[in-house]
Motif scaffolding. Structure first.
Motif, mmCIF file in Angstrom:
data_model
loop_
_atom_site.group_PDB
_atom_site.id
_atom_site.type_symbol
_atom_site.label_atom_id
_atom_site.label_comp_id
_atom_site.label_asym_id
_atom_site.label_seq_id
_atom_site.Cartn_x
_atom_site.Cartn_y
_atom_site.Cartn_z
ATOM 1 N N GLU A 280 0.830 -1.206 0.000
ATOM 2 C CA GLU A 280 0.000 0.000 0.000
ATOM 3 C C GLU A 280 0.864 1.255 0.000
ATOM 4 O OE1 GLU A 280 -3.193 1.862 3.127
ATOM 5 O OE2 GLU A 280 -3.461 -0.253 2.566
ATOM 6 N N LEU A 281 1.925 1.231 0.801
ATOM 7 C CA LEU A 281 2.841 2.371 0.851
ATOM 8 C C LEU A 281 3.579 2.531 -0.482
ATOM 9 C CD1 LEU A 281 4.363 1.759 4.401
ATOM 10 C CD2 LEU A 281 2.791 3.581 3.763
ATOM 11 N N ARG A 282 3.991 1.418 -1.076
ATOM 12 C CA ARG A 282 4.700 1.484 -2.358
ATOM 13 C C ARG A 282 3.820 2.095 -3.442
ATOM 14 N NH1 ARG A 282 5.876 -4.085 -1.145
ATOM 15 N NH2 ARG A 282 7.916 -4.310 -0.170
ATOM 16 N N LYS A 283 2.571 1.669 -3.487
ATOM 17 C CA LYS A 283 1.657 2.168 -4.518
ATOM 18 C C LYS A 283 1.445 3.674 -4.400
ATOM 19 C CE LYS A 283 -0.862 -2.198 -5.062
ATOM 20 N NZ LYS A 283 -2.145 -2.914 -4.814
ATOM 21 N N GLU A 284 1.400 4.192 -3.178
ATOM 22 C CA GLU A 284 1.212 5.641 -2.991
ATOM 23 C C GLU A 284 2.459 6.419 -3.388
ATOM 24 O OE1 GLU A 284 -2.018 5.490 0.713
ATOM 25 O OE2 GLU A 284 0.076 5.982 1.087
ATOM 26 N N GLY A 285 3.613 5.762 -3.308
ATOM 27 C CA GLY A 285 4.852 6.394 -3.750
ATOM 28 C C GLY A 285 5.131 7.708 -3.048
ATOM 29 N N PHE A 286 5.674 8.674 -3.808
ATOM 30 C CA PHE A 286 5.992 9.977 -3.220
ATOM 31 C C PHE A 286 4.997 11.055 -3.625
ATOM 32 C CE2 PHE A 286 8.197 9.795 -7.296
ATOM 33 C CZ PHE A 286 7.863 11.012 -7.874
ATOM 34 N N SER A 287 4.122 10.739 -4.605
ATOM 35 C CA SER A 287 3.247 11.792 -5.131
ATOM 36 C C SER A 287 1.766 11.555 -4.905
ATOM 37 C CB SER A 287 3.504 11.959 -6.638
ATOM 38 O OG SER A 287 3.223 10.749 -7.325
ATOM 39 N N GLU A 288 1.391 10.366 -4.406
ATOM 40 C CA GLU A 288 -0.026 10.066 -4.198
ATOM 41 C C GLU A 288 -0.383 9.999 -2.718
ATOM 42 O OE1 GLU A 288 -2.064 9.937 -6.741
ATOM 43 O OE2 GLU A 288 -0.414 10.205 -8.168
ATOM 44 N N VAL A 289 0.417 10.638 -1.898
ATOM 45 C CA VAL A 289 0.221 10.588 -0.445
ATOM 46 C C VAL A 289 -0.763 11.670 -0.011
ATOM 47 C CG1 VAL A 289 1.344 10.783 1.801
ATOM 48 C CG2 VAL A 289 2.545 9.690 -0.119
ATOM 49 N N THR A 290 -1.706 11.297 0.818
ATOM 50 C CA THR A 290 -2.666 12.267 1.353
ATOM 51 C C THR A 290 -2.596 12.252 2.876
ATOM 52 O OG1 THR A 290 -4.430 10.581 1.306
ATOM 53 C CG2 THR A 290 -4.253 12.050 -0.600
ATOM 54 N N GLY A 291 -2.574 13.429 3.451
ATOM 55 C CA GLY A 291 -2.605 13.543 4.909
ATOM 56 C C GLY A 291 -1.246 13.534 5.579
ATOM 57 N N ASP A 292 -0.214 13.048 4.926
ATOM 58 C CA ASP A 292 1.131 12.987 5.505
ATOM 59 C C ASP A 292 2.068 13.961 4.797
ATOM 60 O OD1 ASP A 292 0.317 11.005 7.229
ATOM 61 O OD2 ASP A 292 1.090 9.362 5.991
ATOM 62 N N GLU A 293 3.128 14.347 5.504
ATOM 63 C CA GLU A 293 4.139 15.216 4.909
ATOM 64 C C GLU A 293 5.197 14.355 4.229
ATOM 65 O OE1 GLU A 293 5.709 17.489 8.092
ATOM 66 O OE2 GLU A 293 3.801 18.414 8.633
ATOM 67 N N VAL A 294 5.597 14.727 3.016
ATOM 68 C CA VAL A 294 6.606 13.987 2.271
ATOM 69 C C VAL A 294 7.757 14.917 1.921
ATOM 70 C CG1 VAL A 294 7.106 12.611 0.224
ATOM 71 C CG2 VAL A 294 4.885 12.413 1.316
ATOM 72 N N TYR A 295 8.992 14.447 2.141
ATOM 73 C CA TYR A 295 10.181 15.255 1.898
ATOM 74 C C TYR A 295 11.120 14.528 0.935
ATOM 75 C CZ TYR A 295 8.625 17.808 6.056
ATOM 76 O OH TYR A 295 7.889 18.529 6.947
ATOM 77 N N PHE A 296 11.968 15.316 0.285
ATOM 78 C CA PHE A 296 12.958 14.796 -0.656
ATOM 79 C C PHE A 296 14.334 15.238 -0.204
ATOM 80 C CE2 PHE A 296 15.667 15.708 -4.374
ATOM 81 C CZ PHE A 296 15.758 14.438 -4.916
#
Length: 632
Positions: free
Chosen positions: A591-607
């Protein structure tokens, strides 16, 4: 007379009808099409495979080892160039003399047949000379990944039961970082820079070798045979920390011989080997062309896309090896407005070339044949594509009996990737076009079908499937999902388990999670790989539970740099309140893999920005990542 003619014609018509009925019903006509399409390929493969099996059997039955075969080439052409490296070269006789000094020194030091010594050294001619010399003394060399530091480095040295370690001057800091945990292990420093002196606490190996005799230790060398252990190569496999895969002499022979025969190389070829010597692609496939077949091989300190064709032209290379990432780098470094660089390369052997760039790469650089193969360092389910079929990693003749080359695709659970079994308890073969786990039958009596396993017997047992198609049989589980078409071609689909591939290296998520948990002190974390457009493999992503917003991202980066090799540091960071779990409290990584880095909702994502060394909000560069224009 007329009656006989009529009867004869009726019989011919009846025969034609029967043959037509046979092939035109139940889609049997496809057999004719398959034979028509595959017969030239299969006959070519049969001849080359037969040559491979004959040579391998000859070497094994006569008790040959890598040093013994190498010495036959030394006797045949002692002054031929064996290895080029930068602006220097060594002849076959010079490699022989250097490796003899190594063997004699370590025999004098008291090491016995079966002992193991770790080697942590950059790509250079002395690298192969050292492990060849140790092999002459019956000592197993553990070829340690030079990117490793801290716990992973210590793990590799200890799990292979090394009694000593040889390291280059560039890795003093890495050794110092674990020195107190090596428990008095003997350390040999190999000086690689003119202005460097060996540490007072360690032995200056280069200096010690200068006074050793060049005579070959025949008596010790004759104690070894083709089934003895030669080297350890570390592989992440599909789970856990790096494993020390056992490479006997016969396994090294098979790895080198299969590529030599199936790609139809000959001893007049000059082989360009820009890959790391601690990996099987560079250390077995590349080096083996010199040791076993007498080819001249060019070693490069580090791969360079901009110098790739320049090197090939300068040294008159005719063949080279690659991994998929290198082909993309080479293509990206080429200015399309400039003429194609001159070179004599007609054959490239490797794995991981993306189907999307295959044709463009081959056309742009005028490479006649691409030999894409599938294989693992320790596995017995190896395949190769010999006819430039784009995207295929190999083939097995579709109409040949399974005993000819016993590999198979079996059905597995979509989530766990564990094999599925029928009511009799046996595994289920996949149909055409159906993804499945690739497995190879284990036969200890045949060098091609052996599985030597790992130093850790528990890890060996985890890779073996029992009672796959019949009671008592055993198969090696590659941990990789492939699919097969009706012509017998295999296509890679995905890796299973907790491992992903990035920058040409296998990254163990367990290793990353262990470092984050034990060193950084963050217990609730999940590491996994995510796809990035226009890039091979998967980039690392780390999901961390931080409900109280207390995570120090800058401190995290510093700890990751200290304790992980650069390719294993997660490029993406996801700050979450919780991670998805199954009913049995297993993390839903898919599930986490499918969301990747660009399909995440509700969480903060950093590069991870390489210039600043800091994690920055992914939103700032998300478009560049999607377009594949950001250099990673």
């Amino acid at each position: 007379m007329l009656l006989e003619v009529i009867i004869h014609e009726v019989l011919i018509l009846a025969l034609i009808f029967i043959i037509s009925w046979f092939f035109l019903t139940n889609r049997r006509y496809r057999y004719l099409y398959i034979i028509y399409k595959t017969l030239p390929r299969d006959l070519t493969a049969l001849v080359r495979f037969g040559r491979l099996k004959y040579q391998l059997k000859t070497w094994v039955d006569s008790g040959m080892t890598i040093p013994k075969v190498f010495r036959t080439h030394v006797a045949r052409h002692p002054n031929r160039v064996a290895f080029h490296f930068e602006d220097t070269y060594w002849t076959f006789q010079e490699i022989e003399d250097f490796s003899n000094r190594v063997a004699n020194y370590f025999i004098k030091e008291g090491y016995q047949k079966g002992d193991s010594i770790a080697l942590l050294l950059e790509n250079r001619i002395e690298y192969v000379g050292i492990w060849l010399g140790l092999a002459k003394a019956g000592i197993i060399t553990a070829l340690v990944n030079t990117n490793l530091v801290s716990l992973p480095l210590l793990h590799c040295i200890t799990v292979s039961h090394c009694k000593a370690a040889i390291y280059g001057s560039d890795y003093v800091d890495a050794i110092d970082g674990i020195r107190d945990k090596l428990q008095g292990m003997k350390l040999y420093e190999f000086i690689t820079k003119d202005d460097v002196k060996a540490k007072d606490s360690d032995i200056d190996l280069k200096k010690e070798l200068q006074n050793q005799p060049k005579s070959c230790p025949i008596e010790r060398m004759d104690e070894s045979n083709a089934k003895d252990k030669l080297i350890y190569i570390f592989t992440s496999g599909t789970t856990g920390m790096p494993k020390a895969a056992i490479i006997p002499h016969c396994r090294f022979m098979y790895g080198s011989l299969s590529l030599y025969c199936m790609s139809n190389l000959n001893d007049s070829d000059v082989f360009y080997n820009p890959l790391p010597l601690y990996h099987s692609a560079g250390g077995i496939v590349g080096v083996g062309q010199c040791f076993l077949f007498g080819l001249t091989v060019l070693i490069r300190r580090k791969f360079s896309a901009s110098n790739f064709w320049k090197d090939c032209y300068k040294y008159k290379c005719t063949a080279t090896n690659y991994i998929g990432e290198t082909c993309r780098y080479i293509l990206a470094a080429h200015n399309k407005d400039e003429p194609v660089p001159k070179h004599k390369v007609t054959k490239m052997v490797g794995n991981g070339l993306r189907a999307e760039i295959w044709e463009e790469f081959q056309r742009t650089f005028n490479v006649k044949q691409i030999f894409e193969f599938y294989g693992s360092t320790e596995g017995n389910a190896n395949l190769i594509n010999i006819d430039n079929t784009i995207g295929a990693v190999g083939f097995v003749p579709p109409l040949a009996p399974s005993s000819v080359y016993p590999v198979a695709l079996i059905k597995c659970d979509d989530e766990t990737k564990q094999p599925l079994r029928n009511k009799e308890g046996f595994c289920i073969r996949c149909g055409l076009g159906e993804p499945g786990l690739l497995v190879g039958k284990i036969d200890a009596k045949k060098s091609i079908n052996q599985f030597a396993g790992y130093v850790d017997q528990k890890e060996t047992n985890r890779k073996i499937l029992q009672n796959v198609f019949s009671h008592g049989d055993s198969f090696f589980n590659t941990g990789d999902v492939l699919m097969k078409d009706e012509l017998g071609y295999f296509y890679f689909v995905d890796r299973t388990g907790d491992t992903y591939r990035w920058k040409g290296e296998n990254v163990s998520t367990t290793e990353v999670e262990r470092v984050v948990s034990e060193i950084v002190g963050l217990k609730d974390c999940v590491a996994y790989g995510v796809e990035v457009p226009k890039h091979e493999g998967k980039a690392g992503m780390l999901a961390i539970v931080d409900a109280d917003d207390k995570l120090d991202k800058e401190a995290l980066v510093e700890q990751l740099k200290t304790h992980l090799p650069s390719y294993a540091i997660p490029l993406f960071l996801r700050i979450t309140r919780s991670v998805p779990m199954t009913g049995t409290f297993k993390v839903k990584k898919n599930e986490l893999r499918k969301e990747g880095f660009s399909e995440v909702t509700g969480d903060e994502v950093y590069f991870l920005d390489m210039k600043s060394g800091k994690y920055v909000p992914v939103a700032q560069i998300c478009d560049k990542l999607r377009e594949g224009t950001l250099k990673l």
